[in-house]
Design a protein around this motif. Structure first.
Motif, PDB file in Angstrom:
ATOM      1  N   ASP A 214      30.879  31.564 -34.692  1.00 34.64           N
ATOM      2  CA  ASP A 214      31.338  30.234 -35.107  1.00 34.64           C
ATOM      3  C   ASP A 214      32.833  30.256 -35.463  1.00 34.64           C
ATOM      4  N   HIS A 215      33.602  29.580 -34.623  1.00 34.43           N
ATOM      5  CA  HIS A 215      35.046  29.534 -34.870  1.00 34.43           C
ATOM      6  C   HIS A 215      35.355  28.784 -36.178  1.00 34.43           C
ATOM      7  N   SER A 216      34.602  27.736 -36.438  1.00 34.75           N
ATOM      8  CA  SER A 216      34.852  26.944 -37.656  1.00 34.75           C
ATOM      9  C   SER A 216      34.661  27.813 -38.902  1.00 34.75           C
ATOM     10  N   GLU A 217      33.682  28.695 -38.842  1.00 35.57           N
ATOM     11  CA  GLU A 217      33.441  29.576 -39.983  1.00 35.57           C
ATOM     12  C   GLU A 217      34.625  30.527 -40.176  1.00 35.57           C
ATOM     13  N   TRP A 218      35.157  31.001 -39.054  1.00 32.39           N
ATOM     14  CA  TRP A 218      36.363  31.854 -39.113  1.00 32.39           C
ATOM     15  C   TRP A 218      37.486  31.122 -39.840  1.00 32.39           C
ATOM     16  N   VAL A 219      37.677  29.856 -39.453  1.00 34.07           N
ATOM     17  CA  VAL A 219      38.761  29.072 -40.044  1.00 34.07           C
ATOM     18  C   VAL A 219      38.532  28.900 -41.545  1.00 34.07           C
ATOM     19  N   LYS A 220      37.298  28.567 -41.902  1.00 33.17           N
ATOM     20  CA  LYS A 220      37.007  28.357 -43.333  1.00 33.17           C
ATOM     21  C   LYS A 220      37.292  29.639 -44.115  1.00 33.17           C
ATOM     22  N   ARG A 417      45.663  24.618 -30.985  1.00 31.64           N
ATOM     23  CA  ARG A 417      46.430  25.366 -31.975  1.00 31.64           C
ATOM     24  C   ARG A 417      47.339  24.462 -32.789  1.00 31.64           C
ATOM     25  N   ALA A 418      47.901  23.472 -32.145  1.00 34.57           N
ATOM     26  CA  ALA A 418      48.859  22.619 -32.852  1.00 34.57           C
ATOM     27  C   ALA A 418      48.153  21.590 -33.724  1.00 34.57           C
ATOM     28  N   ASN A 419      47.105  20.982 -33.168  1.00 36.01           N
ATOM     29  CA  ASN A 419      46.464  19.868 -33.876  1.00 36.01           C
ATOM     30  C   ASN A 419      45.114  20.227 -34.479  1.00 36.01           C
ATOM     31  N   ARG A 420      44.817  21.510 -34.503  1.00 35.35           N
ATOM     32  CA  ARG A 420      43.611  22.013 -35.171  1.00 35.35           C
ATOM     33  C   ARG A 420      42.331  21.416 -34.586  1.00 35.35           C
ATOM     34  N   VAL A 428      38.080  15.929 -41.798  1.00 36.53           N
ATOM     35  CA  VAL A 428      38.644  15.814 -40.450  1.00 36.53           C
ATOM     36  C   VAL A 428      39.787  16.824 -40.353  1.00 36.53           C
ATOM     37  N   TRP A 429      39.625  17.800 -39.501  1.00 33.75           N
ATOM     38  CA  TRP A 429      40.627  18.854 -39.411  1.00 33.75           C
ATOM     39  C   TRP A 429      41.759  18.490 -38.469  1.00 33.75           C
ATOM     40  N   THR A 430      41.438  17.664 -37.485  1.00 34.03           N
ATOM     41  CA  THR A 430      42.456  17.353 -36.477  1.00 34.03           C
ATOM     42  C   THR A 430      43.626  16.617 -37.121  1.00 34.03           C
ATOM     43  N   SER A 431      44.821  17.087 -36.847  1.00 33.61           N
ATOM     44  CA  SER A 431      46.005  16.440 -37.423  1.00 33.61           C
ATOM     45  C   SER A 431      46.741  15.668 -36.329  1.00 33.61           C
ATOM     46  N   ASP A 432      47.337  14.544 -36.739  1.00 38.89           N
ATOM     47  CA  ASP A 432      48.084  13.740 -35.765  1.00 38.89           C
ATOM     48  C   ASP A 432      49.350  14.444 -35.321  1.00 38.89           C
ATOM     49  N   TYR A 433      49.904  15.216 -36.213  1.00 34.84           N
ATOM     50  CA  TYR A 433      51.147  15.923 -35.902  1.00 34.84           C
ATOM     51  C   TYR A 433      50.877  17.404 -35.741  1.00 34.84           C
ATOM     52  N   PRO A 434      51.603  18.069 -34.865  1.00 33.80           N
ATOM     53  CA  PRO A 434      52.760  17.621 -34.099  1.00 33.80           C
ATOM     54  C   PRO A 434      52.364  16.670 -32.977  1.00 33.80           C
ATOM     55  N   TRP A 435      53.317  15.839 -32.617  1.00 30.60           N
ATOM     56  CA  TRP A 435      53.102  14.838 -31.579  1.00 30.60           C
ATOM     57  C   TRP A 435      53.575  15.436 -30.256  1.00 30.60           C
TER      58      TRP A 435
END
Lengths: 814, 231
Positions: A214-220, A417-420, A428-435
């Motif tokens: 689980d990649h999400s678990e790695w991130v946590k 990698r940039a927007n998670r 919500v992990w996804t970030s709007d930036y970088p654009w």
């Protein structure tokens, strides 16, 4: 006798005496040539080989593979970081260490040279790849960070990012190794490696074929600084509880768990899943070549416009049944083949040119020996009918075949990698930036055009010797918190009004044509209203408090007869005012209705007569001295209205104010904000001005995927896919996007980035309008000339063969 | 590279041969031979050209001569076809050869745009010229003309293959037909590379056909200027 000899010599014309020195000279010449060639070859080989070449050759001779096509089931003992075998049922069992568990069979040192682990030592010839992005969506920062040395890429060293900082920022998409395992001398005082442990290479992150991986678990886990535990938790071999980030910096693994704290500073611990071990405490692991999902966890890209995954087409190679690792191969050195033309590998024995587009689709080029065979891995051989050769010399294959279809403007995309992307959880992990936008077509140093992704850097900077040097966004935030916490503040104020809302509805505020509602992250989400009750362009800085449930929008503030308030309303007002008091900042929250003012006095709701005119409508205000101030300040309303529902974070007013505050805090320094391709600073009058600087220029990096099917390649519909006076490729407008809402935006045409000249491309595109006629005329000329030439040839052939006599002869005969 | 070397050598060789021939004709009859002394004189003669080339008057006279020749050989509106052909051809040859020799990338940008446009006009005017003039160089016309020239003892050229002096009309016919065939190949290769029927190797083939036929065309044009236009 002597005479005879002399005669013979005379007959031969040459004497032995003369032959001897000649022979010697010839032998000498041959020896000289042999030595020269040998020495020159030796020197050439030396100059080509870097240091360590001798060792490498020896390693290459050792064959790693026995010829077996199967990936063996790994039934292996797992060892911890002290190289002790893990007994899963043992209390306080430590997490497994890849270094000590995999090393017995696979050289960890060799693997650690791999592409995914040796970021710090990437070869200088390595093509630009997507940088990491330092993002702060409060202060509007999107700064490209990379160990690759290319213009516009900021090295961690320049930004003062230690290995520790780098890993804590980006470990979510790191596979461990490299900066995750710094040498003792590289450890900086700000680091907590003794608490977190090293971030070893996570072999299972790519190779573990298990639904539990689980990649999400790695991130946590890495976000909790549980570096040494992350691989164990992410693999599903065990469950990890506790957070190293909450432990004191003096803690070390030898200290073990803290029996006195089970709630806050809980020491990370593993509870192994015994079902994944055999009776001898060996882990049972399927570790074949990586599956695509493992790669896509960090390497996927999605257009922002797509509302669901169903709208997005996958790469044509994946659809054809290939896997990422079929082309992006590696040997034990784990130096991945990236697959671009001209790639050079340092530690691999693989022939890189075999895995480029041309390598599979065209086969080896004839000049490299033989005709070569196309169709590797089932690749169809392209005909490219009617495409002039300049396209193959000046364009990368990916220009026509990869990325999103060009539109009038490049489209914004998310990258993992940039927007998670690919991290799942409640938040919500996804970030709007970088654009990031794609595709833009850029001519690179090799004069070839490549499709690329583009970002305009945005960061706060200190101007040193005329150069903008990024400043830590925390410094900026500390200097002007009220400037950057705009949305959070308004969200908090709105959340304080919840007692006034009906059940199931939540407070919101309408400013201009936008409805702002608090979101789960403590910020604001914005909706554009079809018809706004506050539709007043002439009256600025006005707002309307409302309560919202999806599409249902009602007034929030209750209107009642204050002389006979309905039951329960005053309790709601009290509760609301109590909430607002926590945000009052020295002011007093009040509720005005008619001639009355509700306020809290000594913890109780006090209803007093309002001095002066009665309030025309019920209103929540701040009482400052004797003056009633609106709940939302003019600054807040004005800036929220400016930002509206756009993706931007900051307004020019905010930037100017922040720069002013920073100048007041540190008058000896000069600050600026870089965004949209410009450097924003204050002029002598304190007004924001925009200037140009190379540090503000957009950065790009080549894209390769997703590859579209040949039927969807540019040019499939003819030359006018690209060559026309209104071509999207050449005349598509590339306008800077950044966290700042501003009219100063760097703007370019596609032709500018390709360095082909817009005027030329316009005229060239124009010729395609008349090209059908041109071809027709040319075809007519060719046909007529051809007919005449054939007639002449026939006539000549007739004459030469005697079938047709010349007119002279004929007339003579007559 | 091969093309550059071959084309430069061929052009130099042909033009040297043609100019040397003209130089020799200027000498008194007994001195007309290939000798080191004559070659030195020839070099000095050629070097002297640089001054006349720099004079506007020379160009003016050349243009006058060309126009006069064109009016004589192309009556009425057909002269305009010849002018168009000549003008396009000068640009096509200069731009094509310059980029082929000195620019690694080959012809590109605005010169290419103009090259393509001039190419179309060239193809049209060449077709018309072919209609107008092909008859003059057909075997049935060339034969009697050659006989007439032989009778008049007009200066011809030495054919090493046949080892005899041949009438000039043969050279004119060769220059004309080579120019036409090369022009046909030039137009054909241009058209072929623009049609969506030919793959990459075919494109490469067309490219080579185009540049080698361009060389043939330039060589034949040089010959034509010498044997047809300049007296």
């Amino acid at each position: 006798m002597k005479r005879q000899k002399t005669d013979r010599q005379k007959t031969r014309g040459i004497s032995l005496k003369a032959v001897w020195p000649m022979g010697l000279a010839l032998v000498g010449l041959a020896v000289f040539i042999f030595i020269t060639i040998s020495v020159s070859r030796l020197l050439e080989a030396r100059s080509q080989a870097g240091p360590g070449q001798e060792i490498k050759l020896k390693a290459e001779q050792k064959k790693e593979w026995t010829g077996n096509q199967l990936s063996p089931l790994h039934r292996i003992p797992l060892n911890d970081e002290f190289n002790q075998k893990i007994v899963p049922a043992a209390p306080n069992a430590l997490p497994f260490s890849a270094r000590y568990s995999c090393e017995p069979c696979h050289s960890y040192t060799t693997i650690s040279q791999g592409t995914h682990f040796n970021y710090k030592n990437r070869p200088a010839v390595d093509r630009r790849t997507e940088p990491w992005f330092l993002v702060d969506d409060k202060t509007g920062v999107q700064l490209p960070v990379s160990f690759q040395k290319y213009p516009g890429f900021w090295s961690p060293e320049k930004l003062g990012l230690s290995d520790w900082k780098f890993v804590t920022l980006f470990a979510r998409n790191l596979n461990g190794g490299g900066p995750g395992e710094p040498a003792d001398e590289d450890q900086t005082p700000d680091s907590r490696w003794n608490v977190s442990g090293k971030l070893e290479i996570n072999c299972l992150g790519c190779h573990h074929r298990s639904p539990l991986q689980d990649h999400s678990e790695w991130v946590k886990q890495v976000m909790r600084e549980n570096f040494r535990w992350a691989a164990t938790a992410a693999s599903g071999l065990g469950e990890v509880v506790g957070m190293a980030s909450r432990l004191p910096s003096t803690w070390s693994i030898a200290d073990g768990p803290n029996p006195d704290d089970h709630e806050w500073a809980v020491v990370p611990q593993v509870r192994y899943n015994p079902n994944l071990f055999d009776s001898k405490n060996n882990a049972v692991l399927a570790l074949p070549r990586p599956e695509d999902d493992r790669c896509l966890a960090c390497h996927s890209v999605a257009p922002r416009q797509a509302r669901s995954r169903a709208e997005v087409d996958r790469d044509v190679h994946l659809l054809a049944g290939l896997k990422c690792v079929d082309c992006h191969r590696n040997d034990l050195g784990h130096e991945m083949v990236r697959g671009y033309e001209g790639e050079k590998l340092s530690h691999s024995t693989l022939q890189v040119q075999d895995f480029t587009c041309a390598g599979c689709h065209l086969g080896q080029k004839p000049e490299k020996g033989g005709k070569g065979f196309a169709g590797r891995l089932g690749a169809p051989r392209p005909a490219h009918r009617g495409i002039p050769r300049v396209h193959f010399e000046r364009l990368a294959c990916t220009v026509c075949h990869s990325g999103l279809m060009p539109k009038k403007e490049p489209q914004p995309v998310y990258t993992s990698r940039a927007n998670r992307l690919g991290i799942f959880g409640k938040a919500v992990w996804t970030s709007d930036y970088p654009w990031i936008v794609e595709p833009v077509f850029v001519r690179e140093a090799d004069k070839k055009v490549y499709p690329e992704r583009m970002v305009w850097p945005a960061f706060w900077a200190e101007i040193r010797d005329g150069e903008p040097v990024p400043v830590d966004s925390q410094e900026i935030l500390a200097a002007a918190p009220e400037v950057f916490n705009l949305k959070e503040k308004v969200a908090s104020l709105l959340n304080s009004l919840i007692p006034l809302a009906e059940e199931g509805l939540y407070p919101g505020v309408i400013i201009s044509e936008y409805l702002f509602e608090p979101n789960v992250d403590g910020g604001l989400k914005t909706r554009l209203l079809e018809k706004s009750p506050v539709a007043r362009k002439d009256k600025r800085n006005e707002f309307l408090l409302v309560q919202v449930k999806q599409e249902e929008v009602k007034h929030l503030i209750p209107d009642f007869n204050p002389d006979e308030p309905p039951a329960g309303i005053e309790d709601k007002i009290l509760s609301m005012l109590q909430n607002l008091r926590t945000l009052s900042n020295g002011r007093q929250p009040v509720f005005l209705i008619g001639r009355y003012v509700y306020r809290i006095t000594e913890g109780y709701l006090d209803k007093a007569e309002k001095a002066g005119e009665p309030a025309p409508a019920p209103e929540i205000c701040w009482l400052e001295g004797e003056e009633f101030k609106p709940l939302l300040s003019d600054f807040q309303v004005r800036n929220l209205e400016t930002i509206g529902s756009g993706p931007e974070i900051l307004t020019e007013e905010q930037v100017a104010l922040a720069l002013k505050k920073m100048a007041e805090a540190k008058p000896e320094r000069k600050y600026a904000y870089v965004a949209s391709g410009f450097v924003f600073s204050l002029d002598k009058n304190g007004k924001l001005k925009a200037g140009e600087h190379r540090a503000a220029r957009a950065i790009t990096w080549p894209l390769a995927h997703n590859v579209r099917p040949a039927q969807q390649a540019l040019g499939k519909n003819g030359c006018t896919d690209c060559h026309s006076p209104n071509s999207k490729v050449f005349f598509g407008k590339i306008e800077a996007s950044s966290p700042l809402k501003t009219a100063h935006r760097d703007s370019r045409l596609g032709a500018d980035l390709m360095k082909t000249g817009p005027l030329f491309q316009f005229l060239f595109g124009f010729t395609f309008l008349v090209r059908p006629a041109f071809k027709l005329v040319l075809a007519g000329c060719v046909l007529l000339m051809g007919i005449i030439l054939v007639a002449v040839v026939l006539k000549l052939a007739g004459r030469l063969s005697g079938l047709e006599n010349g007119p002279g002869k004929n007339s003579g005969e007559e | 590279m091969l093309f550059t070397v071959v084309s430069i050598l061929l052009l130099i060789a042909l033009n040297m041969r043609l100019t040397f021939g003209r130089f020799v004709l200027k000498l008194p009859e007994p001195e007309r031979k290939i000798s080191a002394e004559n070659f030195k004189k020839y070099i000095r003669w050629i070097a002297g050209w640089k001054f006349s080339f720099l004079k506007l008057k020379t160009w003016d006279r050349a243009l006058d001569y060309l126009i006069k020749w064109a009016r004589k050989n192309y009556p009425g509106w057909t002269a305009w076809v010849f002018y168009a052909l000549a003008l396009c051809y000068v640009y096509l040859a200069l731009s094509g050869m310059f980029f082929a020799w000195f620019v690694k990338r080959g012809l590109y940008g605005f010169p290419l745009l103009l090259h393509v446009a001039a190419g179309a006009l060239f193809a049209i005017s060449l077709t018309i010229i072919l209609f107008l003039k092909a008859r003059d160089f057909l075997p049935e016309k060339v034969g009697p003309e050659a006989a007439a020239q032989e009778k008049l003892g007009k200066a011809g050229f030495w054919c090493p293959l046949l080892k005899k002096n041949l009438p000039r009309i043969y050279l004119e016919a060769v220059a004309f037909w080579v120019f036409v065939v090369a022009g046909f190949l030039l137009a054909f290769s241009t058209l072929g590379s623009m049609l969506p029927y030919f793959n990459y190797p075919a494109q490469i083939f067309f490219f080579h056909v185009h540049r080698w036929s361009a060389l043939a065309s330039v060589l034949s044009a040089c010959l034509a200027i010498d044997v047809m236009i300049v007296e």
